[in-house]
Design a protein around this motif. Sequence first.
Motif, mmCIF file in Angstrom:
data_model
loop_
_atom_site.group_PDB
_atom_site.id
_atom_site.type_symbol
_atom_site.label_atom_id
_atom_site.label_comp_id
_atom_site.label_asym_id
_atom_site.label_seq_id
_atom_site.Cartn_x
_atom_site.Cartn_y
_atom_site.Cartn_z
ATOM 1 N N HIS B 176 0.830 -1.223 0.000
ATOM 2 C CA HIS B 176 0.000 0.000 0.000
ATOM 3 C C HIS B 176 0.858 1.265 0.000
ATOM 4 O O HIS B 176 0.609 2.200 0.754
ATOM 5 C CB HIS B 176 -0.998 0.007 1.162
ATOM 6 C CG HIS B 176 -1.868 -1.210 1.200
ATOM 7 N ND1 HIS B 176 -2.809 -1.466 0.228
ATOM 8 C CD2 HIS B 176 -1.903 -2.255 2.050
ATOM 9 C CE1 HIS B 176 -3.397 -2.619 0.489
ATOM 10 N NE2 HIS B 176 -2.856 -3.118 1.578
ATOM 11 N N SER B 177 1.929 1.218 -0.809
ATOM 12 C CA SER B 177 2.779 2.404 -0.983
ATOM 13 C C SER B 177 2.568 2.964 -2.379
ATOM 14 O O SER B 177 2.289 2.228 -3.319
ATOM 15 C CB SER B 177 4.255 2.031 -0.870
ATOM 16 O OG SER B 177 4.530 1.465 0.385
ATOM 17 N N GLY B 178 2.734 4.270 -2.498
ATOM 18 C CA GLY B 178 2.698 4.902 -3.814
ATOM 19 C C GLY B 178 3.709 6.022 -3.838
ATOM 20 O O GLY B 178 4.034 6.577 -2.778
ATOM 21 N N GLY B 179 4.213 6.341 -5.026
ATOM 22 C CA GLY B 179 5.202 7.411 -5.104
ATOM 23 C C GLY B 179 5.146 8.148 -6.424
ATOM 24 O O GLY B 179 4.926 7.534 -7.475
ATOM 25 N N VAL B 180 5.300 9.467 -6.372
ATOM 26 C CA VAL B 180 5.344 10.255 -7.611
ATOM 27 C C VAL B 180 6.453 11.305 -7.537
ATOM 28 O O VAL B 180 6.804 11.785 -6.463
ATOM 29 C CB VAL B 180 4.018 10.995 -7.913
ATOM 30 C CG1 VAL B 180 2.906 10.032 -8.237
ATOM 31 C CG2 VAL B 180 3.624 11.912 -6.793
ATOM 32 N N TYR B 181 6.989 11.618 -8.715
ATOM 33 C CA TYR B 181 7.922 12.736 -8.853
ATOM 34 C C TYR B 181 7.295 13.733 -9.818
ATOM 35 O O TYR B 181 6.974 13.386 -10.957
ATOM 36 C CB TYR B 181 9.278 12.272 -9.391
ATOM 37 C CG TYR B 181 10.209 13.430 -9.692
ATOM 38 C CD1 TYR B 181 10.653 14.250 -8.651
ATOM 39 C CD2 TYR B 181 10.606 13.728 -10.992
ATOM 40 C CE1 TYR B 181 11.488 15.333 -8.914
ATOM 41 C CE2 TYR B 181 11.446 14.807 -11.252
ATOM 42 C CZ TYR B 181 11.882 15.606 -10.213
ATOM 43 O OH TYR B 181 12.698 16.683 -10.463
ATOM 44 N N LEU B 182 7.093 14.948 -9.346
ATOM 45 C CA LEU B 182 6.543 16.011 -10.197
ATOM 46 C C LEU B 182 7.628 17.051 -10.430
ATOM 47 O O LEU B 182 8.355 17.427 -9.511
ATOM 48 C CB LEU B 182 5.330 16.663 -9.520
ATOM 49 C CG LEU B 182 4.159 15.733 -9.187
ATOM 50 C CD1 LEU B 182 3.054 16.518 -8.493
ATOM 51 C CD2 LEU B 182 3.620 15.065 -10.442
ATOM 52 N N LYS B 183 7.718 17.503 -11.669
ATOM 53 C CA LYS B 183 8.776 18.444 -12.045
ATOM 54 C C LYS B 183 8.138 19.586 -12.808
ATOM 55 O O LYS B 183 7.442 19.350 -13.803
ATOM 56 C CB LYS B 183 9.781 17.713 -12.939
ATOM 57 C CG LYS B 183 10.865 18.577 -13.544
ATOM 58 C CD LYS B 183 11.764 17.750 -14.461
ATOM 59 C CE LYS B 183 12.922 18.579 -14.992
ATOM 60 N NZ LYS B 183 13.801 17.800 -15.885
#
Lengths: 166, 286
Positions: B176-183
């Motif tokens: 139940h992990s999530g990850g995002v990189y926004l640039k």
Amino acid sequence: MIDGAIPVTLRVNGDDYQLEVEPQWTLADTLRERLGLTGTKMMCEQGECGACTVLINGLPVLSCLTLAIECQGMDIMTIEGVADPQTGELHPIQQAFVERSGMQCGVCTPAMVLTAKALLDENDSPTEGDIRQALAGNICRCGNYKRIVECVQVSAEMMRGGKAHA
Amino acid sequence: MTALKYLAPATLKEACALLLEHRDARVIAGGTDLVVQMKQGEARPGCVINIAAIAGQDAINYTERDGLRLGALVTMTAIRTSPIINQKYNILSQAAGKLGTWQVQNRATIGGNLCNAATSADTIPALLALDASAVIVSAKGEREVPVEDFFTGPGKTILSPGELVAGIRVPPLPPHSGGVYLKHTVRKALDLAIIGVGAVAVMDGDIFKDVRIALGTAAPKPIRARNAEAALRGRKMDDNIIEQAASAAVAESSPRDSLRATAEYRRELIAALVARAVRQAAEQAG
């Protein structure tokens, strides 16, 4: 310790060239000045414009940011190696650029053709988005992007065996 | 570029010995940062040590128990296209795919992006949000340093003479992990981040069980937004709490005015992107 000129063998367009290079020489300089392969263009020389793109082991890289000495044992392709070496027949991407005016001033063209070739070699049916993303590092100061993308779409069709000509 | 000496060690041990011997040396891997710096006269090394010939340094290894281990020479293209990284650490693939262009991604390495120590480096907010460590080797052996402690300032790291980054270790993520990189950039490709935000959320239903937020170009070095994380940890997700976290992140950042953007604009971006990144990471965690 290696100091001064160093012997290397560069495999360019299928031919082995034995030469001595200084460690600070870039691949772009070496291709143009030592091997006379001036189809590789040098524009910004800081990795921003993509005009110096060549293929190393099939992938596009910036020859202005790659040291020649690092390329020992790698397979380098420049625009001079894209047409058929025996017959001189143009590659479908080159054919499409000629027939559909893919170039204006032409300075970005060798790199556009090589980057497009690397794309089509790994994906024979790219979407317009795939093409634009792959070519995002190749700047065309004439602003001919629309036609360039069309040329890649048409050449992809040709390579899939659709039409014989663009 | 001025004349250079060139060294190409075959092993990590040899590379460390050369680094100790040649204090004016710079390590070269992909060259996409170093060669630009040498051309512009910002770097004037007496010699370059090419580590590309060191065997095994381009390896990607993953186990459920130990997580991910990347060799320093793993390229951005390898990270972007690796099925296991896409599946288990998608935030890292996102970051690698947003760095430079295809041409740059084919040469640029994870070790290089770390050691160049730019506050705008795209993979670093992802590594920080993943709680990654740098594996550092020297004649004395191996040590592991959290990426958070690796930078001392713009372009500066904790590496001592004779030390080399041999790889990156990323711990396994809980379920139940999530990850995002926004640039945020002006141009879609080939642009440095005006602000980069990495967020990893571990959810228990709609409760933030754990969260890590990292900011690029928001301070002289990439940072964790720990107050923002604390505002969320253990709390139920809603607009109000996300708003509080975003404000905390702005307060703990210290962006500057530069050619690309004003500090004021960057603060607006930090608030907007932290909120967006946290929401998206939580949704992904599902």
